[in-house]
Design an enzyme around this catalytic site. Structure first.
Site, mmCIF file in Angstrom:
data_model
loop_
_atom_site.group_PDB
_atom_site.id
_atom_site.type_symbol
_atom_site.label_atom_id
_atom_site.label_comp_id
_atom_site.label_asym_id
_atom_site.label_seq_id
_atom_site.Cartn_x
_atom_site.Cartn_y
_atom_site.Cartn_z
ATOM 1 N N GLY A 1 0.828 -1.211 0.000
ATOM 2 C CA GLY A 1 0.000 0.000 0.000
ATOM 3 C C GLY A 1 0.857 1.253 0.000
ATOM 4 N N ALA A 2 1.919 1.233 -0.810
ATOM 5 C CA ALA A 2 2.902 2.331 -0.776
ATOM 6 C C ALA A 2 2.522 3.488 -1.688
ATOM 7 C CB ALA A 2 4.279 1.792 -1.175
ATOM 8 N N GLY B 1 -1.037 7.640 1.453
ATOM 9 C CA GLY B 1 -1.063 7.786 2.905
ATOM 10 C C GLY B 1 0.219 7.384 3.615
ATOM 11 N N ILE B 2 0.041 6.640 4.693
ATOM 12 C CA ILE B 2 1.145 6.263 5.575
ATOM 13 C C ILE B 2 2.187 5.416 4.824
ATOM 14 C CG2 ILE B 2 1.672 4.861 7.625
ATOM 15 C CD1 ILE B 2 -1.217 5.761 8.616
ATOM 16 N N SER C 1 -3.972 -0.850 14.588
ATOM 17 C CA SER C 1 -4.662 0.409 14.910
ATOM 18 C C SER C 1 -5.066 0.335 16.366
ATOM 19 C CB SER C 1 -5.910 0.533 14.035
ATOM 20 O OG SER C 1 -6.826 1.443 14.603
ATOM 21 N N TYR D 1 -13.723 -4.045 11.070
ATOM 22 C CA TYR D 1 -12.420 -3.349 11.011
ATOM 23 C C TYR D 1 -11.639 -3.590 12.303
ATOM 24 C CZ TYR D 1 -8.861 0.290 10.714
ATOM 25 O OH TYR D 1 -7.651 0.955 10.693
HETATM 26 N N1 LIG Z 1 -5.183 6.843 8.819
HETATM 27 C C1 LIG Z 1 -5.444 6.488 10.066
HETATM 28 O O1 LIG Z 1 -5.923 7.299 10.894
HETATM 29 C C2 LIG Z 1 -5.166 5.087 10.509
HETATM 30 C C3 LIG Z 1 -5.396 4.753 11.848
HETATM 31 C C4 LIG Z 1 -5.138 3.470 12.272
HETATM 32 C C5 LIG Z 1 -4.623 2.538 11.386
HETATM 33 N N2 LIG Z 1 -4.419 2.874 10.089
HETATM 34 C C6 LIG Z 1 -3.872 1.841 9.171
HETATM 35 O O2 LIG Z 1 -2.826 2.392 8.411
HETATM 36 C C7 LIG Z 1 -2.646 1.608 7.222
HETATM 37 C C8 LIG Z 1 -2.422 2.541 6.047
HETATM 38 O O3 LIG Z 1 -3.630 3.222 5.772
HETATM 39 P P1 LIG Z 1 -3.701 4.784 5.397
HETATM 40 O O4 LIG Z 1 -4.360 5.453 6.512
HETATM 41 O O5 LIG Z 1 -2.401 5.262 4.909
HETATM 42 O O6 LIG Z 1 -4.779 4.720 4.209
HETATM 43 P P2 LIG Z 1 -4.704 4.929 2.638
HETATM 44 O O7 LIG Z 1 -4.182 6.267 2.293
HETATM 45 O O8 LIG Z 1 -6.068 4.573 2.142
HETATM 46 O O9 LIG Z 1 -3.674 3.819 2.182
HETATM 47 C C9 LIG Z 1 -4.019 2.459 2.201
HETATM 48 C C10 LIG Z 1 -3.186 1.728 1.174
HETATM 49 O O10 LIG Z 1 -3.564 0.342 1.191
HETATM 50 C C11 LIG Z 1 -3.798 -0.045 -0.141
HETATM 51 N N3 LIG Z 1 -4.709 -1.183 -0.262
HETATM 52 C C12 LIG Z 1 -6.007 -1.241 0.077
HETATM 53 N N4 LIG Z 1 -6.514 -2.433 -0.262
HETATM 54 C C13 LIG Z 1 -5.503 -3.140 -0.819
HETATM 55 C C14 LIG Z 1 -5.391 -4.432 -1.383
HETATM 56 N N5 LIG Z 1 -6.457 -5.239 -1.508
HETATM 57 N N6 LIG Z 1 -4.201 -4.837 -1.839
HETATM 58 C C15 LIG Z 1 -3.113 -4.021 -1.776
HETATM 59 N N7 LIG Z 1 -3.161 -2.774 -1.288
HETATM 60 C C16 LIG Z 1 -4.353 -2.349 -0.823
HETATM 61 C C17 LIG Z 1 -4.370 1.173 -0.801
HETATM 62 O O11 LIG Z 1 -4.332 1.044 -2.221
HETATM 63 P P3 LIG Z 1 -5.337 1.881 -3.161
HETATM 64 O O12 LIG Z 1 -4.801 3.293 -3.179
HETATM 65 O O13 LIG Z 1 -5.230 1.181 -4.448
HETATM 66 O O14 LIG Z 1 -6.699 1.815 -2.545
HETATM 67 C C18 LIG Z 1 -3.436 2.227 -0.258
HETATM 68 O O15 LIG Z 1 -2.230 2.224 -0.971
HETATM 69 C C19 LIG Z 1 -3.884 0.727 7.124
HETATM 70 O O16 LIG Z 1 -3.545 -0.589 7.503
HETATM 71 C C20 LIG Z 1 -4.851 1.338 8.131
HETATM 72 O O17 LIG Z 1 -5.738 0.384 8.686
HETATM 73 C C21 LIG Z 1 -4.671 4.123 9.625
#
Ligand SMILES: NC(=O)c1ccc[n+]([C@@H]2O[C@H](COP(=O)([O-])OP(=O)(O)OC[C@H]3O[C@@H](n4cnc5c(N)ncnc54)[C@H](OP(=O)(O)O)[C@@H]3O)[C@@H](O)[C@H]2O)c1
Length: 321
Positions: A25-26, A29-30, A152, A177
Site C-alpha cells: 500500500g505504498a 497515505g502512511i 490500529s 475493522y
Molecule cells: N489513517 C489512520 O488514521 C489510521 C489509523 C489506524 C490505522 N491505520 C492503518 O494504516 C494503514 C495505512 O492506511 P492509510 O491510513 O495510509 O490509508 P490509505 O491512504 O487509504 O492507504 C491504504 C493503502 O492500502 C492499499 N490497499 C487497500 N486495499 C488493498 C489491497 N487489496 N491490496 C493491496 N493494497 C491495498 C491502498 O491502495 P489503493 O490506493 O489502491 O486503494 C493504499 O495504498 C492501514 O492498515 C490502516 O488500517 C490508519
C-alpha cells in the site's frame, strides 16, 4: 533500550543503504511516506500496490522527491490470494530485509474478496498473513529481517468472535475493522513467538499510527459513499487527524530503531495513543493471549492455504510448539 520517544525523530533514522524493503500500500497515505522516507535514507524499496497506475504515479512522486533513490513498483492485491502468490513467486532478489505490512481498508461497506472473505478480514489480516508466510523464506535469508505490521488502536475495542470473523452471521463495518486490526496485533506477536521457537533471527513488530489524514476513510470502496459521509469525514479529518508524516512515524520507528526488541507494539505516546511520538507499549492483552493467537493462526493457515512450516531456513529448525 530503544531511544526515549522524545529524542527520536525521523532525522535519527540511520543510513538504510543495503537494506531491501517491501512496503504494501505504498501508493497512498502512511505507506507512501514510509516508502519515501526509507528510500531517502538509502533503502531499496519495493512499492507493492494493487493498482499498477497508482503504483507508477507513486514511484514518480518518490523519484521526484528523492532523485536517485532505489525503488520499484510491483503489483500486489491483498484481496486476491492468486495475486499474493504471484508477487511471492516473482520475488527475484536474493533476500528480503524488511516487510512493512501497511496496506489496509477501513470501515468499508460489506464486500467479499476474490477468495470470498469479508474484505477487511480478508485484506487486512488474511492477505497480510499469506503474504508474510510466502515471503518468509526470503526474510529468513536476511540476517536482520523485520516484519512491521500496521494495526490500529481501534483494536483495543475489538474482541475476536470466531463465529463471526468472516461476517458469517452479520456485518457491522466498525466491528469487522476492529477485529481485523486486532488480528494484526495477534499475528505480529505470534509470528515473533514462532520465529523465536524456530530459532529464526527475525523481528516482528506491530504498530498503531494514531489518527492520520490519509485516503483510508474516503478512498477505495469508501469513495462510493454518499456526499454527506464524505463531507463529514473530510471535516473530521481536518479537525482531529494529524498530517500523514506524523502517522508514518510508528512504522518508521519499528522498521529502523536498531535495538527495538521483536514482539514490540509501537504506538504514539499522546492521549489515547491517537497522537504523539512513537513509543513501545508492553502488556497489551492481545500480546499476552497466546491461546487466541494460536487459534487465529491455525484458522488463517487453513483459510489461506499458506502454511508457515516447515521453515527451511538453515537455522535451528526446531518444530514449533
Ligand atoms: N489513517 C489512520 O488514521 C489510521 C489509523 C489506524 C490505522 N491505520 C492503518 O494504516 C494503514 C495505512 O492506511 P492509510 O491510513 O495510509 O490509508 P490509505 O491512504 O487509504 O492507504 C491504504 C493503502 O492500502 C492499499 N490497499 C487497500 N486495499 C488493498 C489491497 N487489496 N491490496 C493491496 N493494497 C491495498 C491502498 O491502495 P489503493 O490506493 O489502491 O486503494 C493504499 O495504498 C492501514 O492498515 C490502516 O488500517 C490508519
Amino acid at each position: 533500550m530503544p531511544p526515549a520517544s522524545r529524542t527520536w525523530t525521523v532525522d535519527s533514522i540511520p543510513d538504510q543503504s543495503g537494506r531491501l524493503a517491501v512496503v504494501t500500500g505504498a501508493n497512498s497515505g502512511i505507506g507512501q511516506v514510509t516508502a519515501e522516507t526509507l528510500a531517502r535514507r538509502g533503502a531499496h524499496v519495493v512499492l507493492a500496490c494493487r493498482s499498477p497506475e497508482r503504483g507508477r504515479a507513486a514511484l514518480d512522486r518518490l523519484l521526484a522527491a528523492a532523485p536517485g533513490a532505489r525503488a520499484e513498483v510491483r503489483r500486489l492485491d491483498l484481496g486476491d490470494l492468486a495475486s499474493i502468490r504471484a508477487f511471492a513467486d516473482g520475488w527475484d532478489h536474493d533476500r528480503l530485509d524488511l516487510l512493512v505490512n501497511n496496506a489496509g481498508v477501513a470501515m468499508v461497506p460489506f464486500a467479499r474478496t476474490a477468495d470470498g472473505f469479508e474484505s477487511q478480514f480478508g485484506i487486512n489480516h488474511l492477505g497480510t498473513f499469506a503474504l508474510t508466510g510466502l515471503l518468509l523464506p526470503h526474510l529468513a535469508a536476511s540476517p536482520g529481517a523485520r516484519v512491521v505490521t500496521v494495526s490500529s488502536e481501534g483494536q483495543r475495542f475489538a474482541r475476536l468472535d470466531f463465529d463471526n470473523l468472516d461476517a458469517e452471521r452479520g456485518f457491522r463495518t466498525t466491528v469487522a475493522y476492529g477485529q481485523s486490526k486486532r488480528a494484526n496485533l495477534y499475528f505480529a506477536t505470534e509470528l515473533q513467538r514462532r520465529a523465536d521457537a524456530a530459532g529464526l533471527p527475525l523481528r516482528s513488530m506491530a504498530v498503531a499510527p494514531g489518527l492520520t489524514r490519509t485516503n483510508v476513510l474516503t478512498g477505495g470502496a469508501n469513495s462510493r459513499r454518499g456526499r454527506l459521509y464524505r463531507t463529514l469525514i473530510r471535516s473530521l479529518m481536518r479537525l482531529a487527524f494529524r498530517p500523514t508524516p506524523e502517522g508514518a512515524k510508528t512504522s518508521l520507528y519499528a522498521a529502523t530503531v536498531a535495538d527495538l526488541p521483536g514482539g514490540s507494539y509501537v504506538v504514539p505516546d499522546g492521549p489515547f495513543q491517537l497522537r504523539g511520538e512513537p513509543v513501545p507499549r508492553h502488556g497489551e492483552r492481545a500480546q499476552l493471549d497466546t491461546g487466541t493467537a494460536r487459534r487465529l493462526w491455525d484458522l488463517s493457515e487453513k483459510l489461506t492455504g499458506v502454511p508457515f512450516l516447515p521453515w527451511d531456513h538453515g537455522g535451528a529448525g526446531r518444530p514449533l510448539p
